[in-house]
Design a protein around this motif. Structure first.
Motif, PDB file in Angstrom:
ATOM      1  N   ASN A 134       0.070  25.453  48.247  1.00 36.11           N
ATOM      2  CA  ASN A 134      -1.213  25.093  47.632  1.00 36.11           C
ATOM      3  C   ASN A 134      -2.451  25.630  48.333  1.00 36.11           C
ATOM      4  N   SER A 135      -2.353  25.872  49.619  1.00 34.36           N
ATOM      5  CA  SER A 135      -3.543  26.272  50.368  1.00 34.36           C
ATOM      6  C   SER A 135      -3.151  27.281  51.438  1.00 34.36           C
ATOM      7  N   GLY A 136      -4.155  27.967  51.955  1.00 34.95           N
ATOM      8  CA  GLY A 136      -3.890  28.936  53.001  1.00 34.95           C
ATOM      9  C   GLY A 136      -3.258  28.285  54.214  1.00 34.95           C
ATOM     10  N   ALA A 137      -3.784  27.118  54.608  1.00 37.69           N
ATOM     11  CA  ALA A 137      -3.234  26.435  55.782  1.00 37.69           C
ATOM     12  C   ALA A 137      -1.766  26.084  55.570  1.00 37.69           C
ATOM     13  N   GLU A 138      -1.445  25.660  54.356  1.00 29.89           N
ATOM     14  CA  GLU A 138      -0.059  25.295  54.071  1.00 29.89           C
ATOM     15  C   GLU A 138       0.849  26.533  54.136  1.00 29.89           C
ATOM     16  N   ALA A 139       0.336  27.662  53.672  1.00 26.90           N
ATOM     17  CA  ALA A 139       1.120  28.899  53.767  1.00 26.90           C
ATOM     18  C   ALA A 139       1.365  29.266  55.221  1.00 26.90           C
ATOM     19  N   VAL A 140       0.322  29.135  56.059  1.00 23.25           N
ATOM     20  CA  VAL A 140       0.477  29.464  57.481  1.00 23.25           C
ATOM     21  C   VAL A 140       1.492  28.519  58.135  1.00 23.25           C
ATOM     22  N   GLU A 141       1.373  27.221  57.853  1.00 22.55           N
ATOM     23  CA  GLU A 141       2.338  26.249  58.390  1.00 22.55           C
ATOM     24  C   GLU A 141       3.770  26.665  58.038  1.00 22.55           C
ATOM     25  N   ALA A 162      -9.423  33.562  66.104  1.00 17.75           N
ATOM     26  CA  ALA A 162      -8.585  33.376  64.913  1.00 17.75           C
ATOM     27  C   ALA A 162      -9.029  32.174  64.098  1.00 17.75           C
ATOM     28  N   TYR A 163      -8.829  32.267  62.801  1.00 14.53           N
ATOM     29  CA  TYR A 163      -8.962  31.095  61.930  1.00 14.53           C
ATOM     30  C   TYR A 163      -7.732  31.046  61.032  1.00 14.53           C
ATOM     31  N   HIS A 164      -7.009  29.928  61.097  1.00 19.02           N
ATOM     32  CA  HIS A 164      -5.812  29.810  60.255  1.00 19.02           C
ATOM     33  C   HIS A 164      -5.780  28.524  59.448  1.00 19.02           C
ATOM     34  N   GLY A 165      -6.810  27.657  59.564  1.00 22.63           N
ATOM     35  CA  GLY A 165      -6.842  26.475  58.712  1.00 22.63           C
ATOM     36  C   GLY A 165      -7.195  25.212  59.463  1.00 22.63           C
ATOM     37  N   ARG A 166      -7.099  24.080  58.747  1.00 23.35           N
ATOM     38  CA  ARG A 166      -7.592  22.802  59.256  1.00 23.35           C
ATOM     39  C   ARG A 166      -6.509  21.727  59.375  1.00 23.35           C
ATOM     40  N   ILE A 231      -1.591  36.958  63.083  1.00 25.18           N
ATOM     41  CA  ILE A 231      -2.904  37.590  63.233  1.00 25.18           C
ATOM     42  C   ILE A 231      -3.487  37.934  61.862  1.00 25.18           C
ATOM     43  N   GLU A 232      -4.804  37.813  61.756  1.00 25.17           N
ATOM     44  CA  GLU A 232      -5.505  38.304  60.570  1.00 25.17           C
ATOM     45  C   GLU A 232      -5.788  39.788  60.816  1.00 25.17           C
ATOM     46  N   PRO A 233      -5.299  40.689  59.964  1.00 26.74           N
ATOM     47  CA  PRO A 233      -5.531  42.126  60.205  1.00 26.74           C
ATOM     48  C   PRO A 233      -7.027  42.447  60.337  1.00 26.74           C
ATOM     49  N   GLY A 236     -11.370  36.748  59.407  1.00 24.59           N
ATOM     50  CA  GLY A 236     -12.317  36.166  58.462  1.00 24.59           C
ATOM     51  C   GLY A 236     -13.376  35.354  59.176  1.00 24.59           C
ATOM     52  N   GLU A 237     -13.139  34.042  59.296  1.00 26.54           N
ATOM     53  CA  GLU A 237     -14.126  33.143  59.901  1.00 26.54           C
ATOM     54  C   GLU A 237     -14.558  33.608  61.293  1.00 26.54           C
ATOM     55  N   GLY A 238     -13.653  34.282  62.004  1.00 28.54           N
ATOM     56  CA  GLY A 238     -13.920  34.698  63.381  1.00 28.54           C
ATOM     57  C   GLY A 238     -14.983  35.762  63.498  1.00 28.54           C
ATOM     58  N   ALA A 264       1.262  38.547  59.224  1.00 30.68           N
ATOM     59  CA  ALA A 264      -0.119  38.931  58.905  1.00 30.68           C
ATOM     60  C   ALA A 264      -0.711  37.832  58.030  1.00 30.68           C
ATOM     61  N   ASP A 265      -1.763  37.180  58.530  1.00 36.73           N
ATOM     62  CA  ASP A 265      -2.464  36.179  57.720  1.00 36.73           C
ATOM     63  C   ASP A 265      -3.510  36.916  56.893  1.00 36.73           C
ATOM     64  N   GLU A 266      -3.124  37.184  55.645  1.00 37.61           N
ATOM     65  CA  GLU A 266      -4.030  37.911  54.722  1.00 37.61           C
ATOM     66  C   GLU A 266      -4.657  36.951  53.716  1.00 37.61           C
ATOM     67  N   VAL A 267      -4.812  35.695  54.125  1.00 43.34           N
ATOM     68  CA  VAL A 267      -5.400  34.701  53.218  1.00 43.34           C
ATOM     69  C   VAL A 267      -6.791  35.136  52.777  1.00 43.34           C
ATOM     70  N   GLN A 268      -7.593  35.682  53.708  1.00 44.15           N
ATOM     71  CA  GLN A 268      -8.953  36.118  53.341  1.00 44.15           C
ATOM     72  C   GLN A 268      -9.008  37.607  52.980  1.00 44.15           C
ATOM     73  N   SER A 269      -8.191  38.419  53.662  1.00 44.51           N
ATOM     74  CA  SER A 269      -8.304  39.877  53.521  1.00 44.51           C
ATOM     75  C   SER A 269      -7.464  40.436  52.377  1.00 44.51           C
ATOM     76  N   ALA A 293      -3.580  33.565  49.943  1.00 46.88           N
ATOM     77  CA  ALA A 293      -4.153  32.421  49.214  1.00 46.88           C
ATOM     78  C   ALA A 293      -5.456  32.915  48.568  1.00 46.88           C
ATOM     79  N   LYS A 294      -6.580  32.389  49.036  1.00 48.55           N
ATOM     80  CA  LYS A 294      -7.923  32.677  48.516  1.00 48.55           C
ATOM     81  C   LYS A 294      -8.008  33.543  47.243  1.00 48.55           C
ATOM     82  N   GLY A 295      -7.913  34.847  47.340  1.00 44.10           N
ATOM     83  CA  GLY A 295      -8.164  35.699  46.172  1.00 44.10           C
ATOM     84  C   GLY A 295      -7.071  35.691  45.122  1.00 44.10           C
TER      85      GLY A 295
HETATM   86  C1  LIG Z   1      -9.331  30.272  54.644  1.00 41.57           C
HETATM   87  C2  LIG Z   1      -8.261  30.744  55.538  1.00 41.57           C
HETATM   88  C3  LIG Z   1      -7.127  29.953  55.834  1.00 41.57           C
HETATM   89  C4  LIG Z   1      -6.990  28.545  55.322  1.00 41.57           C
HETATM   90  O1  LIG Z   1      -6.926  28.506  53.931  1.00 41.57           O
HETATM   91  P1  LIG Z   1      -7.189  27.124  53.158  1.00 41.57           P
HETATM   92  O2  LIG Z   1      -6.833  27.443  51.738  1.00 41.57           O
HETATM   93  O3  LIG Z   1      -8.612  26.770  53.357  1.00 41.57           O
HETATM   94  O4  LIG Z   1      -6.264  26.129  53.764  1.00 41.57           O
HETATM   95  C5  LIG Z   1      -6.137  30.501  56.602  1.00 41.57           C
HETATM   96  N1  LIG Z   1      -6.240  31.740  57.099  1.00 41.57           N
HETATM   97  C6  LIG Z   1      -7.301  32.530  56.856  1.00 41.57           C
HETATM   98  C7  LIG Z   1      -7.338  33.915  57.397  1.00 41.57           C
HETATM   99  C8  LIG Z   1      -8.354  32.050  56.074  1.00 41.57           C
HETATM  100  O5  LIG Z   1      -9.424  32.818  55.848  1.00 41.57           O
END
Ligand SMILES: *Cc1c(COP(=O)(O)O)cnc(C)c1O
Length: 449
Positions: A134-141, A162-166, A231-233, A236-238, A264-269, A293-295
């Motif tokens: 459902n969410s980027g954080a859940e995918a990373v977990e 790094a930013y991987h979620g909350r 790693i985010e290639p 994002g938030e960083g 590769a955490d491509e949630v944002q990229s 996730a995101k896009g």
């Molecule tokens: C936003 C983001 C997440 C977390 O995604 P959510 O859908 O907010 O849980 C994880 N990794 C990266 C790189 C993000 O930009």
């Protein structure tokens, strides 16, 4: 313009213009913000003080009739544009057919079709499988769960900035204390942090920065204990940090040689954002697992882990899933979005947007040394603001420029460990005229601060 005459249908037919008819926030928006302050937990902040009522193309319209240029896409989510007609149609048809069965109870076509598309589109032509969440954080977990199960090891390495979620594990993986972690510990165990390649600040070549990271990992963790490197290639938030050439390749090679899963955490990229379908392609790397996730689904909650079939299949049946993961409405939105990414020239459009953004920002940089660095790829471009004499991060200037731009009807987002980066993440459906006008406003905001 009164609320009754406002366009409550968004999408590309909305007037593509910046239009300010009140101060931001206007009275109707302020009413909502007052209710928010009473009803919504104050830990949930907001960047743009409006009540959004419609969005599409490159604008967000508020309840007072203001039309703001969107340079944020709801944090890189509405890449295909808000209320994209094909997404709207797919969602409406799916809602009318069924809204939920739970894929783990009664499977349906769209989940499998999204998995097939992800397996086809993510980097590498090896055999792949996917699982949806459902969410980027859940995918990373889940990527970490999968890597631990596959390797029988526990440690995970993440990087500076790094930013991987909350969620608990992803807070541990995330670098920045405020606002993401402060007071929320204790965090998940067996998470280690390595230095990132940050060319503007470390002056190291990619291979040298990688050697430094690998040495730390070998000394402090040990490859035999390490399940995964995540790693985010492009971060994002960083701060939209683009690692120096060769950095990611050396890390991937080291992971391969040591039986460590490279995530590769491509949630944002991901999804055309960087002018490639996935940012990994820009560096010529093939990750073992990719999180997205995101896009992926134009704002419907959907996320995925995609990767090597042998790794994805190491988990026992029933070990992965969730009640809503791969919800049929979100999958319908994803299929329509993926079709748009592939067939509406959005990868190429992201490249054009990148050329325009970088060109304009580099011009600004020449005239104003407070812009220390302009970096990024495609429609994921950042400007880092510094004190021109010391190079020290200037978070106050950054916040002030962003605030001024928002007051003038341009949605911009900040980011960075030091809070001194403005990031540009327009929808790929924005026109050049609007994009240029948005940059004019940012330039004027900078000149005034
Ligand atoms: C936003 C983001 C997440 C977390 O995604 P959510 O859908 O907010 O849980 C994880 N990794 C990266 C790189 C993000 O930009």
């Amino acid at each position: 313009m009164s609320l009754d005459t406002l366009p409550l249908v968004g999408g590309p037919s909305l007037a593509q213009e910046r239009r300010l008819v009140t101060a931001i926030p206007g009275p109707r928006s302020q009413e909502l913000l007052d209710r928010k302050a009473v009803a919504v937990a104050s830990g949930v902040g907001h960047t743009v003080p409006i009540q959004a009522v419609a969005a599409g193309g490159g604008v967000v319209v508020d309840a007072d009739g203001n039309s703001l240029i969107d340079l944020g896409s709801g944090i890189a989510v509405t890449s295909v544009g808000n209320a994209h007609p094909a997404v709207v149609k797919a969602v409406q048809e799916q809602v009318a057919a069924f809204t939920h069965t739970c894929f783990m109870i009664s499977p349906y076509d769209s989940y499998v079709a999204v998995a097939e598309a992800l397996n086809r589109l993510t980097p590498g032509d090896h055999e792949k499988k996917s699982a949806l969440f459902n969410s980027g954080a859940e995918a990373v977990e889940n990527a970490v769960k999968i890597a631990r199960k596959f390797t029988g090891r526990q440690a995970v390495v993440a990087f500076d900035h790094a930013y991987h979620g909350r969620t608990n594990l992803t807070m541990a993986l995330t670098a920045k204390n405020m606002p993401y972690k402060s007071g929320f510990g204790p965090f998940a165990a067996e998470v280690y942090r390595a230095p990132l390649s940050y060319p503007f600040r470390d002056g190291l070549s990619g291979p040298d920065a990688a050697a430094k990271a690998i040495s730390l990992i070998e000394k402090q963790v040990g490859a035999d204990n390490l399940a995964a490197v995540i790693i985010e290639p492009i971060q994002g938030e960083g701060g939209f940090i683009v690692p120096a050439d060769g950095f990611l390749n050396a890390i991937v090679d080291w992971c391969r040689a040591n039986g460590v899963v490279f995530i590769a955490d491509e949630v944002q990229s991901g999804f055309a954002r960087t002018g490639a379908m996935f940012a990994s392609e820009l560096f010529g790397i093939v990750p073992d697992l990719v999180t997205t996730a995101k896009g992926i689904a134009a704002g419907l909650p959907l996320a995925a882990v995609t990767g090597r079939a042998d790794i994805m299949d190491a988990t026992h049946t029933g070990g992965l899933g969730g009640t809503y993961g791969g919800n049929p409405i979100a999958c319908a939105a994803a299929l329509a979005s993926i079709d748009a990414f592939e067939n509406e020239g959005l990868v190429e459009r992201a490249q054009q947007i990148g050329e325009l953004l970088k060109g304009r920002l580099r011009e600004l940089q020449k005239a104003d040394p407070r812009i220390g660095d302009v970096r990024g790829h495609g429609a994921m471009i950042a400007a880092e603001f510094v004190d021109p004499t010391t190079g020290a991060p200037d978070a106050a200037l950054t916040a002030s420029v962003a605030k001024t731009a928002i007051a003038e009807g341009v949605i911009v987002l900040t980011c960075g460990t030091y809070g001194n980066v403005i990031r540009f993440l327009p929808p790929l459906t924005i026109g050049d005229e609007l994009l240029n006008e948005g940059l004019d406003v940012v330039a004027a905001a900078l000149a005034r601060n």
